[in-house]
Motif scaffolding. Structure first.
Motif, mmCIF file in Angstrom:
data_model
loop_
_atom_site.group_PDB
_atom_site.id
_atom_site.type_symbol
_atom_site.label_atom_id
_atom_site.label_comp_id
_atom_site.label_asym_id
_atom_site.label_seq_id
_atom_site.Cartn_x
_atom_site.Cartn_y
_atom_site.Cartn_z
ATOM 1 N N VAL A 38 -3.483 7.654 -15.898
ATOM 2 C CA VAL A 38 -3.823 6.234 -16.025
ATOM 3 C C VAL A 38 -2.697 5.399 -15.435
ATOM 4 O O VAL A 38 -1.528 5.591 -15.780
ATOM 5 N N ASP A 39 -3.060 4.476 -14.549
ATOM 6 C CA ASP A 39 -2.069 3.544 -14.008
ATOM 7 C C ASP A 39 -2.796 2.379 -13.374
ATOM 8 O O ASP A 39 -3.860 2.568 -12.758
ATOM 9 N N THR A 40 -2.242 1.183 -13.525
ATOM 10 C CA THR A 40 -2.867 -0.003 -12.939
ATOM 11 C C THR A 40 -2.570 -0.113 -11.444
ATOM 12 O O THR A 40 -3.165 -0.942 -10.766
ATOM 13 N N ARG A 41 -1.670 0.735 -10.943
ATOM 14 C CA ARG A 41 -1.273 0.719 -9.529
ATOM 15 C C ARG A 41 -1.995 1.851 -8.808
ATOM 16 O O ARG A 41 -1.591 3.008 -8.907
ATOM 17 N N PRO A 42 -3.060 1.560 -8.069
ATOM 18 C CA PRO A 42 -3.898 2.619 -7.485
ATOM 19 C C PRO A 42 -3.169 3.563 -6.542
ATOM 20 O O PRO A 42 -3.422 4.774 -6.568
ATOM 21 N N ASP A 43 -2.264 3.059 -5.722
ATOM 22 C CA ASP A 43 -1.571 3.925 -4.772
ATOM 23 C C ASP A 43 -0.658 4.916 -5.488
ATOM 24 O O ASP A 43 -0.612 6.107 -5.142
ATOM 25 N N ILE A 44 0.087 4.414 -6.472
ATOM 26 C CA ILE A 44 0.993 5.286 -7.231
ATOM 27 C C ILE A 44 0.194 6.301 -8.035
ATOM 28 O O ILE A 44 0.561 7.478 -8.113
ATOM 29 N N LEU A 45 -0.909 5.873 -8.618
ATOM 30 C CA LEU A 45 -1.771 6.775 -9.376
ATOM 31 C C LEU A 45 -2.316 7.888 -8.489
ATOM 32 O O LEU A 45 -2.280 9.069 -8.870
#
Length: 366
Positions: A38-45
């Motif tokens: 789970v992460d709000t940052r799509p690229d990092i996720l």
């Protein structure tokens, strides 16, 4: 016939920094599968999940709770949202391993502990130095009475990243600068590593803290006390006086100005039947003891062998499988958070000694 381990499906909430260690550790275990991130940052996720072979990718915890089939979660989000992300997991009946500190205030930490206890889920806080073999052996010896009744202790957490660039240039890198600025969420060295060294000392002592006084210091590091958007006002060093419930007293300190010490922890603890020196320096775990009448008379210190201990990740999964008790729990996280909160208040009150309230009573009242 070999007994098959109970399968455990893990969700990792927050995919930066320490999440890498969580993913690698769980992926190496028999019967454990990291099923989502789970992460709000799509690229990092995406980068994180691709690297660790994680199939589920979720932009929010609510989305993961709705769509992902998992048993337990590792909460590796920033400190300020541990509370907001852990409570929904507990409400959903999920086991939770939360990074330290448990929360940013004793009030929130106690509520998290109370809810987890009521829900009956495995709840653990990642106090990573519990993985140090010398710490566990020292705690065992103290509990067995090897040094008698604990009377005095001295503990320190020594870092030097403000004096050299082995971890990077703090003057130019946001990843370090935010740790020096209260505007950016830092509570200084007290909030960053204070929890570790307080746990290191009091876990080995085997006695709960009773009262605390503390002095912190902020040293000049740049012209005008600022670098770009960062006001450098978070504490760089602290010295704490702690009284334990058995009347033992001691000092606990930490600094980022300990030249010659990359990331080292030390404890000297003394009882009426002997003493122990517990060191974790340059990633090496060392335990020395002066125990018994002859050694005490001759002032002889000897090395003590320390068997390897399981990691927090091993213990979390074992607790879920019912193979051992969960430790350290959220209740311990709340106890340590109360020490940190009172230490901060003590500094504001000219280092006045402040008394802790019993954590179990607070939890019962929530």
């Amino acid at each position: 016939m070999k007994k098959t381990k109970k399968p455990v499906r893990v969700l990792i909430v927050g995919t930066g920094g320490m999440a890498r260690v969580h993913a690698q550790s769980f992926n190496e275990m028999e019967g454990v599968e990291v099923v989502g991130g789970v992460d709000t940052r799509p690229d990092i996720l995406k980068t994180f999940c691709d690297k660790h072979g994680i199939p589920g990718r979720y932009a929010s915890l609510a989305e993961a709770l709705e769509q992902c089939d998992f048993d337990a979660a590792s909460n590796v989000t920033p400190d300020g949202i541990h509370y907001a992300t852990t409570i929904p997991l507990i409400d959903a009946g999920k086991h939770v391993l939360c990074e330290k500190p448990l929360s940013t205030s004793y009030e929130f930490a106690a509520e998290m502990a109370a809810k987890a206890k009521d829900a009956g889920v495995v709840n653990m806080i990642n106090l990573s130095y519990r993985n140090v073999a010398a710490l566990q052996k020292a705690a065992e010896l103290v509990a067995e009475g090897a040094i008698g009744t604990v009377r005095h202790f001295e503990a320190s957490y020594l870092q030097s990243w403000l004096t050299q660039a082995a971890w990077g240039d703090w003057r130019t890198e946001p990843g370090w600068l935010w740790r020096l600025s209260t505007e950016h969420g830092s509570k200084g060295v007290l909030g960053d590593v204070g929890i570790h060294i307080i746990d290191f000392a009091t876990y080995i002592a085997g006695v709960a803290p009773e009262s605390v006084s503390c002095r912190t210091a902020v040293f000049g590091k740049a012209e005008g006390g600022r670098i770009g958007e960062y006001t450098l006002d978070a504490n760089d060093s602290f010295v704490m006086h702690l009284k334990l419930a058995n009347e033992a007293i001691g000092t606990i300190s930490a600094t980022r100005f300990a030249s010659g010490h990359h990331n080292d922890l030390r404890l000297r603890i003394y009882g009426d039947l002997g003493g122990l020196q517990v060191l974790f320096e340059q990633e090496q775990s060392i335990l020395r003891g002066c125990i018994g009448p002859e050694a005490m008379l001759e002032e002889t210190w000897t090395d003590i062998e320390c068997p390897k201990v399981p990691t927090i990740y091993d213990r979390f999964i074992a607790a879920i499988r019912g193979e051992e008790a969960a430790e350290p729990t959220f209740e311990r996280g709340a106890e340590l958070q109360q020490v940190l909160d009172l230490a901060g208040r003590s500094q504001d009150m000219d280092c006045r000694s402040l008394t802790l309230e019993p954590v179990e009573e607070t939890i019962a009242a929530v």
